[in-house]
Design a protein around this motif. Structure first.
Motif, mmCIF file in Angstrom:
data_model
loop_
_atom_site.group_PDB
_atom_site.id
_atom_site.type_symbol
_atom_site.label_atom_id
_atom_site.label_comp_id
_atom_site.label_asym_id
_atom_site.label_seq_id
_atom_site.Cartn_x
_atom_site.Cartn_y
_atom_site.Cartn_z
ATOM 1 N N VAL A 125 43.841 52.630 38.483
ATOM 2 C CA VAL A 125 42.451 52.608 38.930
ATOM 3 C C VAL A 125 41.882 51.211 38.700
ATOM 4 C CG1 VAL A 125 40.154 53.580 38.621
ATOM 5 C CG2 VAL A 125 42.177 55.042 38.389
ATOM 6 N N PRO A 126 41.421 50.541 39.761
ATOM 7 C CA PRO A 126 40.827 49.210 39.572
ATOM 8 C C PRO A 126 39.705 49.235 38.549
ATOM 9 C CG PRO A 126 41.189 49.639 41.904
ATOM 10 C CD PRO A 126 41.476 50.929 41.181
ATOM 11 N N TYR A 127 39.647 48.186 37.749
ATOM 12 C CA TYR A 127 38.673 47.974 36.688
ATOM 13 C C TYR A 127 39.001 48.804 35.444
ATOM 14 C CZ TYR A 127 36.404 46.565 40.970
ATOM 15 O OH TYR A 127 36.167 46.025 42.191
ATOM 16 N N LEU A 128 39.313 50.067 35.610
ATOM 17 C CA LEU A 128 39.605 50.881 34.429
ATOM 18 C C LEU A 128 41.023 50.618 33.924
ATOM 19 C CD1 LEU A 128 38.021 54.325 35.413
ATOM 20 C CD2 LEU A 128 36.972 52.350 34.275
ATOM 21 N N ASP A 129 41.975 50.508 34.842
ATOM 22 C CA ASP A 129 43.368 50.289 34.456
ATOM 23 C C ASP A 129 43.858 48.873 34.730
ATOM 24 O OD1 ASP A 129 43.521 52.993 33.742
ATOM 25 O OD2 ASP A 129 44.103 53.574 35.782
ATOM 26 N N SER A 130 43.171 48.147 35.602
ATOM 27 C CA SER A 130 43.598 46.777 35.916
ATOM 28 C C SER A 130 42.376 45.950 36.283
ATOM 29 C CB SER A 130 44.596 46.772 37.088
ATOM 30 O OG SER A 130 43.973 47.223 38.280
ATOM 31 N N ALA A 131 42.464 44.655 35.996
ATOM 32 C CA ALA A 131 41.370 43.742 36.324
ATOM 33 C C ALA A 131 41.459 43.351 37.792
ATOM 34 C CB ALA A 131 41.444 42.500 35.439
ATOM 35 N N VAL A 132 40.362 43.493 38.500
ATOM 36 C CA VAL A 132 40.311 43.184 39.933
ATOM 37 C C VAL A 132 39.213 42.155 40.157
ATOM 38 C CG1 VAL A 132 39.854 44.115 42.234
ATOM 39 C CG2 VAL A 132 41.150 45.454 40.581
ATOM 40 N N GLU A 133 39.538 41.096 40.903
ATOM 41 C CA GLU A 133 38.591 40.003 41.120
ATOM 42 C C GLU A 133 37.712 40.218 42.344
ATOM 43 O OE1 GLU A 133 42.545 38.755 42.974
ATOM 44 O OE2 GLU A 133 41.812 39.925 41.287
ATOM 45 N N LEU A 247 24.816 48.774 49.283
ATOM 46 C CA LEU A 247 26.245 49.089 49.241
ATOM 47 C C LEU A 247 27.070 47.911 49.750
ATOM 48 C CD1 LEU A 247 26.202 52.786 50.501
ATOM 49 C CD2 LEU A 247 26.551 51.977 48.155
ATOM 50 N N GLY A 248 26.526 47.190 50.751
ATOM 51 C CA GLY A 248 27.215 45.998 51.216
ATOM 52 C C GLY A 248 27.330 44.952 50.130
ATOM 53 N N VAL A 249 26.276 44.783 49.333
ATOM 54 C CA VAL A 249 26.328 43.841 48.214
ATOM 55 C C VAL A 249 27.356 44.298 47.182
ATOM 56 C CG1 VAL A 249 24.991 42.799 46.341
ATOM 57 C CG2 VAL A 249 23.943 43.124 48.586
ATOM 58 N N ALA A 250 27.559 45.608 47.069
ATOM 59 C CA ALA A 250 28.576 46.123 46.149
ATOM 60 C C ALA A 250 29.984 45.895 46.665
ATOM 61 C CB ALA A 250 28.352 47.626 45.922
ATOM 62 N N ALA A 251 30.113 45.459 47.933
ATOM 63 C CA ALA A 251 31.419 45.115 48.492
ATOM 64 C C ALA A 251 31.619 43.607 48.558
ATOM 65 C CB ALA A 251 31.579 45.730 49.892
ATOM 66 N N PRO A 298 33.348 46.896 31.021
ATOM 67 C CA PRO A 298 32.479 45.721 31.230
ATOM 68 C C PRO A 298 33.247 44.425 31.444
ATOM 69 C CG PRO A 298 32.394 46.477 28.949
ATOM 70 C CD PRO A 298 33.117 47.529 29.711
ATOM 71 N N GLU A 299 34.360 44.249 30.731
ATOM 72 C CA GLU A 299 35.115 43.002 30.858
ATOM 73 C C GLU A 299 35.736 42.866 32.247
ATOM 74 O OE1 GLU A 299 36.479 39.326 29.351
ATOM 75 O OE2 GLU A 299 35.032 40.777 28.553
ATOM 76 N N ASN A 300 36.383 43.917 32.708
ATOM 77 C CA ASN A 300 37.008 43.863 34.024
ATOM 78 C C ASN A 300 35.976 43.848 35.145
ATOM 79 O OD1 ASN A 300 39.534 43.843 32.899
ATOM 80 N ND2 ASN A 300 39.913 46.030 33.196
ATOM 81 N N TRP A 301 34.868 44.550 34.954
ATOM 82 C CA TRP A 301 33.828 44.564 35.979
ATOM 83 C C TRP A 301 33.220 43.181 36.167
ATOM 84 C CZ3 TRP A 301 28.564 43.449 35.359
ATOM 85 C CH2 TRP A 301 27.766 43.710 36.462
ATOM 86 N N SER A 302 33.024 42.446 35.097
ATOM 87 C CA SER A 302 32.366 41.139 35.188
ATOM 88 C C SER A 302 33.322 40.029 35.599
ATOM 89 C CB SER A 302 31.735 40.780 33.838
ATOM 90 O OG SER A 302 32.730 40.692 32.825
ATOM 91 N N ARG A 303 34.595 40.351 35.772
ATOM 92 C CA ARG A 303 35.563 39.303 36.109
ATOM 93 C C ARG A 303 35.213 38.618 37.425
ATOM 94 N NH1 ARG A 303 41.937 39.791 37.761
ATOM 95 N NH2 ARG A 303 42.466 37.597 37.377
ATOM 96 N N PHE A 304 34.758 39.357 38.396
ATOM 97 C CA PHE A 304 34.395 38.792 39.688
ATOM 98 C C PHE A 304 33.333 37.705 39.528
ATOM 99 C CE2 PHE A 304 31.137 39.022 43.066
ATOM 100 C CZ PHE A 304 31.869 38.466 44.109
ATOM 101 N N PHE A 305 32.321 37.967 38.732
ATOM 102 C CA PHE A 305 31.235 37.007 38.552
ATOM 103 C C PHE A 305 31.703 35.796 37.755
ATOM 104 C CE2 PHE A 305 29.467 41.276 38.965
ATOM 105 C CZ PHE A 305 28.593 41.103 40.025
ATOM 106 N N ARG A 306 32.551 36.009 36.753
ATOM 107 C CA ARG A 306 33.059 34.882 35.974
ATOM 108 C C ARG A 306 33.940 33.970 36.824
ATOM 109 N NH1 ARG A 306 34.561 39.003 32.502
ATOM 110 N NH2 ARG A 306 36.770 38.417 32.742
ATOM 111 N N LEU A 307 34.775 34.559 37.657
ATOM 112 C CA LEU A 307 35.655 33.752 38.497
ATOM 113 C C LEU A 307 34.874 32.926 39.502
ATOM 114 C CD1 LEU A 307 38.685 36.134 39.228
ATOM 115 C CD2 LEU A 307 38.647 34.078 37.803
ATOM 116 N N ASN A 308 33.791 33.481 40.044
ATOM 117 C CA ASN A 308 33.006 32.717 41.002
ATOM 118 C C ASN A 308 32.347 31.511 40.364
ATOM 119 O OD1 ASN A 308 32.639 33.842 43.909
ATOM 120 N ND2 ASN A 308 32.814 35.642 42.619
#
Length: 519
Positions: A125-133, A247-251, A298-308
């Motif tokens: 499961v993305p975010y819960l089991d693996s970090a997704v950017e 919802l678009g912003v969530a994508a 929280p760590e995996n969820w915020s990865r997208f923002f940190r990478l940007n």
């Protein structure tokens, strides 16, 4: 003096066999069809129609088709282009990229390598089991495709007639089918937003950009949600529009810019109440998707923002060209792996604020309130041009907005040709000169040409905004203001930056605006 038109005028270059034998003669009300006919108004469409007998005749019946309605024809166009796109992607679908097939066959897609990298082969499961950017809804789409692929494998094992394929291939096919659905929804939304110009949606369905990048990444999900949000806004449903944009912003984050465009327009029209309802619904929809994931991982969820924040300039941006030409000395200078380019980030942020301020000024100072698609396109195009990241598939974000902002075949096809051609030197540059690829200079040349094409399209839209009597949407039908405007359609101005004495007659009355003489 201005005169109220009685019908769409025949263009001066109308080919023989068109609606009128005399160029410039308006059709009477009884003879006018209930929609804009492309072969009467667009020279490219008129020329292309010669292959099937020429432009639509003046006495031809319109609106009587039992099955082949404009919607179904445009969806057929989209399906056909997606089928060709799938043929292009087929060499990469099984995940066997030996011999750099992803570059030599121009079929690279992020979705294939990330299948194993993010554990989708084991249904992680993305975010819960693996970090997704990627933002949360993209992760949900990835997992849905993995589930569908696993379902096919189970069905193939139970039914001997179904072919056995690698797990990555069944997942990739499922991904492409889901993205195809998003493309069809985008076409439907553009048709619904275009008012009396339903055939403008054909510019989405027959898009070279869609052919090249439909399956490069998952961006079509955000494009579909954003397009549906604009359609809901056009139908005067700001809460639904806001929810879809949220919802678009969530994508992908870019639909946030569409809310910004609506804010500028609602400010001018004095309709901030509608905007606040849309913005509130967007915030609720975004939070409903993101808050549970952020709370659980929280760590995996915020990865997208940190990478940007930490990523350097993307290869096909003007910032990367400047860094390469300066041998890496501009902005932050040489950076260590993972080091944040603080100076570059600050410069890009300043440029983004300047773009937003320029679009806001144009929105408030234009002689007539611009259309929603025009402001949204200008804001998004400016964002892409000055941003430090412009992945190839990001150009899909512009497609529905460009079609709605300036539905002219020639300019749209020329821009999209540069986008499609850019994919070739990009893949050959990745291939490397040792494998008969090209030097980076060829890639940079293609990037410059693409950016120039976008700037030309921006200039054409700005010209239409500043001279609304040249806007093909507003002049193609009497009394048209903004088919996508929703609560803004035919609204009076409340806040403007126009100097005294610069008033123009509103197009909402069906009158073409003319400047008043001083004194």
């Amino acid at each position: 003096m201005s005169a109220t038109p009685t019908g769409p005028s025949v263009p001066a270059d109308q080919p023989a066999g068109g609606p009128s034998a005399s160029a410039g003669v308006a059709l009477p009300d009884a003879a006018r069809p209930d929609r804009v006919v492309p072969t009467w108004t667009d020279p490219v469409a008129a020329q292309a129609s010669e292959a099937v007998g020429g432009p639509w005749g003046r006495h031809a019946v319109i609106g009587r088709a039992l099955f082949w309605t404009p919607l179904r024809v445009c969806l057929l166009f989209t399906t056909s282009v997606l089928a060709v796109a799938w043929v292009k992607q087929a060499p990469c679908s099984d995940g066997n990229w030996a011999g750099s097939v992803q570059y030599t066959h121009l079929c690279y897609s992020d979705t294939v390598p990330l299948f194993g990298l993010h554990g989708l082969d084991t249904l992680a499961v993305p975010y819960l089991d693996s970090a997704v950017e990627y933002p949360v809804l993209i992760g949900a789409l990835m997992l849905l495709a993995a589930w569908l692929g696993r379902g096919y494998e189970a069905a193939a094992g139970a039914v001997g007639l179904l072919p056995q394929v690698p797990a990555v291939q069944s997942y990739y096919v499922a991904t492409c089918l889901l993205l195809s659905l998003c493309a069809l929804l985008t076409t439907r939304a553009v048709l619904g937003t275009s008012g009396r110009r339903p055939w403008d949606a054909a510019m989405v369905g027959l898009s070279p950009l869609l052919l090249v990048h439909a399956f490069t990444n998952w961006d079509l999900l955000a494009v579909a949600l954003a397009s549906l949000g604009l359609w809901a806004w056009a139908r005067r449903r700001p809460v639904l529009a806001g929810a879809l944009l949220g919802l678009g912003v969530a994508a992908k984050l870019y639909p946030l810019l569409l809310l910004g465009a609506l804010f500028f327009l609602c400010l001018r029209a004095g309709r901030l109440g509608a905007w606040l309802r849309a913005a509130g619904a967007a915030a609720v929809a975004w939070a409903a998707v993101n808050v549970p994931v952020a709370a659980l991982a929280p760590e995996n969820w915020s990865r997208f923002f940190r990478l940007n924040g930490s990523r350097p300039a993307d290869p096909d941006t003007l910032w990367n060209i400047a860094l390469t030409v300066s041998d890496g000395r501009l902005f932050d200078g040489p950076l260590a792996e993972g080091e944040t380019p603080a100076v570059l980030n600050a410069v890009v942020a300043g440029c983004l604020l300047a773009v937003a301020a320029a679009v806001a000024w144009l929105t408030l100072a234009a002689p007539v309130r611009p259309r929603v698609a025009q402001v949204a396109f200008l804001l998004l195009a400016g964002f892409l041009l000055v941003n430090k990241v412009w992945s190839p598939q990001f150009s899909l974000w512009l497609l529905p907005l460009a079609v709605l902002a300036r539905p002219r075949w020639r300019s749209l096809l020329l821009w999209q040709a540069t986008e499609a051609l850019l994919w070739v030197p990009r893949m050959l540059w990745y291939l490397g000169t040792d494998n008969r690829g090209v030097e980076v200079e060829w890639f940079f040349l293609a990037v410059t040409v693409r950016d120039a094409a976008v700037l030309v399209l921006v200039a054409l839209v700005v010209r239409d905004v500043w001279h609304p009597d040249g806007d093909v949407v507003r002049t193609s039908w009497p009394g048209v203001d903004d088919p996508a405007g929703g609560v803004l359609d035919h609204a009076e101005d409340a806040v403007t930056l126009r100097p005294p004495g610069a008033h123009r007659a509103p197009l909402s009355s069906g009158v073409r605006p003319e400047p008043t003489s001083a004194g």
